[in-house]
Design a protein around this motif. Structure first.
Motif, mmCIF file in Angstrom:
data_model
loop_
_atom_site.group_PDB
_atom_site.id
_atom_site.type_symbol
_atom_site.label_atom_id
_atom_site.label_comp_id
_atom_site.label_asym_id
_atom_site.label_seq_id
_atom_site.Cartn_x
_atom_site.Cartn_y
_atom_site.Cartn_z
ATOM 1 N N LEU A 209 0.571 -1.057 0.007
ATOM 2 C CA LEU A 209 -0.161 -0.090 0.051
ATOM 3 C C LEU A 209 0.906 1.127 -0.084
ATOM 4 O O LEU A 209 0.626 2.186 -0.666
ATOM 5 N N ILE A 210 1.895 1.184 0.861
ATOM 6 C CA ILE A 210 2.845 2.389 0.955
ATOM 7 C C ILE A 210 3.397 2.496 -0.493
ATOM 8 O O ILE A 210 3.355 3.715 -0.920
ATOM 9 N N ARG A 211 4.028 1.516 -0.986
ATOM 10 C CA ARG A 211 4.521 1.758 -2.264
ATOM 11 C C ARG A 211 3.692 2.345 -3.571
ATOM 12 O O ARG A 211 4.279 3.133 -4.299
ATOM 13 N N ARG A 212 2.721 2.013 -3.422
ATOM 14 C CA ARG A 212 1.585 2.545 -4.490
ATOM 15 C C ARG A 212 1.221 3.870 -3.864
ATOM 16 O O ARG A 212 0.093 4.355 -4.602
ATOM 17 N N ASN A 213 1.543 4.293 -2.922
ATOM 18 C CA ASN A 213 1.098 5.822 -2.551
ATOM 19 C C ASN A 213 -0.590 5.629 -1.972
ATOM 20 O O ASN A 213 -1.086 6.573 -2.325
ATOM 21 N N ALA A 214 -1.070 4.502 -1.344
ATOM 22 C CA ALA A 214 -2.266 4.662 -0.965
ATOM 23 C C ALA A 214 -2.568 5.657 0.057
ATOM 24 O O ALA A 214 -1.853 6.114 0.740
ATOM 25 N N ASP A 215 -3.979 6.246 -0.253
ATOM 26 C CA ASP A 215 -4.311 6.958 0.764
ATOM 27 C C ASP A 215 -4.799 6.627 1.884
ATOM 28 O O ASP A 215 -4.977 5.245 2.122
ATOM 29 N N TYR A 216 -4.975 7.502 2.948
ATOM 30 C CA TYR A 216 -5.559 6.810 4.296
ATOM 31 C C TYR A 216 -6.818 5.885 4.410
ATOM 32 O O TYR A 216 -6.855 4.780 4.971
ATOM 33 N N ARG A 217 -7.844 6.573 3.483
ATOM 34 C CA ARG A 217 -8.994 5.583 3.337
ATOM 35 C C ARG A 217 -8.574 3.991 2.801
ATOM 36 O O ARG A 217 -9.366 3.023 3.385
ATOM 37 N N ALA A 218 -7.784 4.218 1.784
ATOM 38 C CA ALA A 218 -7.713 2.790 1.382
ATOM 39 C C ALA A 218 -6.817 1.852 2.327
ATOM 40 O O ALA A 218 -7.084 0.605 2.289
ATOM 41 N N TYR A 219 -5.874 2.595 3.178
ATOM 42 C CA TYR A 219 -5.367 1.794 4.148
ATOM 43 C C TYR A 219 -6.246 1.221 5.181
ATOM 44 O O TYR A 219 -6.214 0.057 5.543
ATOM 45 N N LEU A 220 -7.206 2.121 5.541
ATOM 46 C CA LEU A 220 -8.009 1.476 6.625
ATOM 47 C C LEU A 220 -9.090 0.391 6.028
ATOM 48 O O LEU A 220 -9.342 -0.555 6.616
ATOM 49 N N ASP A 221 -9.413 0.674 4.812
ATOM 50 C CA ASP A 221 -10.385 -0.429 4.171
ATOM 51 C C ASP A 221 -9.494 -1.834 3.776
ATOM 52 O O ASP A 221 -10.091 -2.817 3.826
ATOM 53 N N SER A 222 -8.179 -1.600 3.788
ATOM 54 C CA SER A 222 -7.407 -3.019 3.624
ATOM 55 C C SER A 222 -7.473 -4.056 4.821
ATOM 56 O O SER A 222 -7.307 -4.991 4.863
ATOM 57 N N HIS A 223 -7.476 -3.345 5.949
ATOM 58 C CA HIS A 223 -7.516 -3.922 7.283
ATOM 59 C C HIS A 223 -6.488 -4.561 7.591
ATOM 60 O O HIS A 223 -6.289 -5.819 8.184
#
Length: 340
Positions: A209-223
């Protein structure tokens, strides 16, 4: 005198001797060869609130600038730095450390910093030291731990007046360190092989997620994290995730002491030692391994038992004794040699 009375007196004498012994031990363990001065330093983003620990004898003195690890550290790192300041004071050096931005009423926010920002901050502190008559600016060194591994090499390149640096369990690559820590922490917690593998997999997915610069919402949704980090922390991690000191180590121009704790759960010290030995000029590098040392180079039964009342009491009453044997002496001897 009756036998019972004699036994009572003997018992009382034993208790008194123990109490006096403990009192003397505490006094010795907290007897420091410096006095502290609160200072305000102009920084690149506002003032820095610092502590200058000055040796008790007459100066001017050399200076060791302290560079914190990750997290919201105050100037003395909750008292953990004082035994280190004492070791440097015995070698004739003052020590200078400061509250991270946003900590202990200091302005700013440390989570809004990059590693370059932190190096610029250290540069400002050393420049300020040149305004002090009690500092010998021909004898300025830097001490740093963990995350400081991405800060110190840049400082060493930027400051021609830096004479030496001391790196304690410095990390090399940000994301590889994250992977290592996930495994080491799970193993230390006694997790099953399946749970260890699951912890490593979660960290790998977070890294992706970090490598593809995911936003905070995407991080939360990933669990990927059972206890998600706050948004500001997520932004901080993304901002610094490409940190890698490998190339910068080749350009270090000053004597460097690398100190490694064999029981570190956050940094792969085997990788760190391997990279430092390959990259740093051999005639500038000194490596000291402490097989039983933790990340902070405390005794293994100290750092990882923070909730234990005995550990807490020892940290407060006899802080010098929490560190692995010979660590403080190693600091003193290395710093002293830089003045010879």
């Amino acid at each position: 005198m009756s036998r019972r009375r004699r036994l009572t007196l003997v018992a009382l004498g034993t208790v008194v001797a123990l109490v006096l012994g403990v009192a003397v031990w505490i006094l010795i363990a907290k007897d420091y060869a410096f006095h502290e001065e609160r200072v305000t330093i102009p920084g690149p983003r506002g003032e820095l609130h610092g502590v200058l620990a000055i040796p008790s004898d007459d100066g001017p003195h050399g200076l060791v600038v302290f560079v914190h690890d990750d997290g919201p550290a105050d100037a003395d790192d909750d008292g953990h730095y004082r035994p280190l300041w004492d070791a440097f004071a015995q070698a004739g050096f003052a020590s200078l450390s400061w509250d991270k931005p946003g900590v202990a009423d200091a302005p700013g926010d440390w989570l809004d910093q990059t590693m370059h920002d932190r190096a610029t901050e250290v540069d400002s502190v050393i420049a300020w030291a040149h305004t002090r008559d009690d500092i010998d600016t021909t004898q300025v060194g830097a001490w740093g731990i963990g995350q400081a591994g991405w800060v110190l090499p840049e400082v060493a390149q930027a400051r021609p007046d830096l004479r030496f640096m001391i790196a304690v369990d410095p990390a090399i690559d940000w994301l590889r360190r994250e992977q290592y820590a996930a495994r080491a922490e799970a193993v230390a917690d006694g997790d099953s092989p399946e749970d260890v593998a699951a912890a490593v997999d979660r960290r790998a997915r977070r890294t992706a997620l970090i490598r593809r610069n995911a936003d905070y919402r995407a991080y939360l949704d990933s669990h990927v994290d059972e206890d998600p980090m706050p948004a500001a922390r997520w932004a901080f991690v993304k901002r610094n995730a490409n940190s890698d000191s490998t190339a910068a180590l080749k350009t270090i121009p000053v004597p460097t002491l690398l100190l490694l704790g064999g029981r570190d759960r956050g940094v792969d010290v085997a990788e760190t030692e391997r990279v430092y030995r390959r990259q740093v000029q051999p005639d500038l590098l000194t490596v000291k391994d402490f097989p039983d040392g933790t990340h902070r180079l405390t005794r293994n039964d100290i750092e990882y038992r923070g909730g234990d009342i005995r550990t807490l009491g020892r940290s407060i009453l006899a802080p010098k004794t929490i560190y692995v044997p010979h660590y403080l002496d190693t600091l003193r001897v290395f710093a002293k040699r830089q003045t010879e």
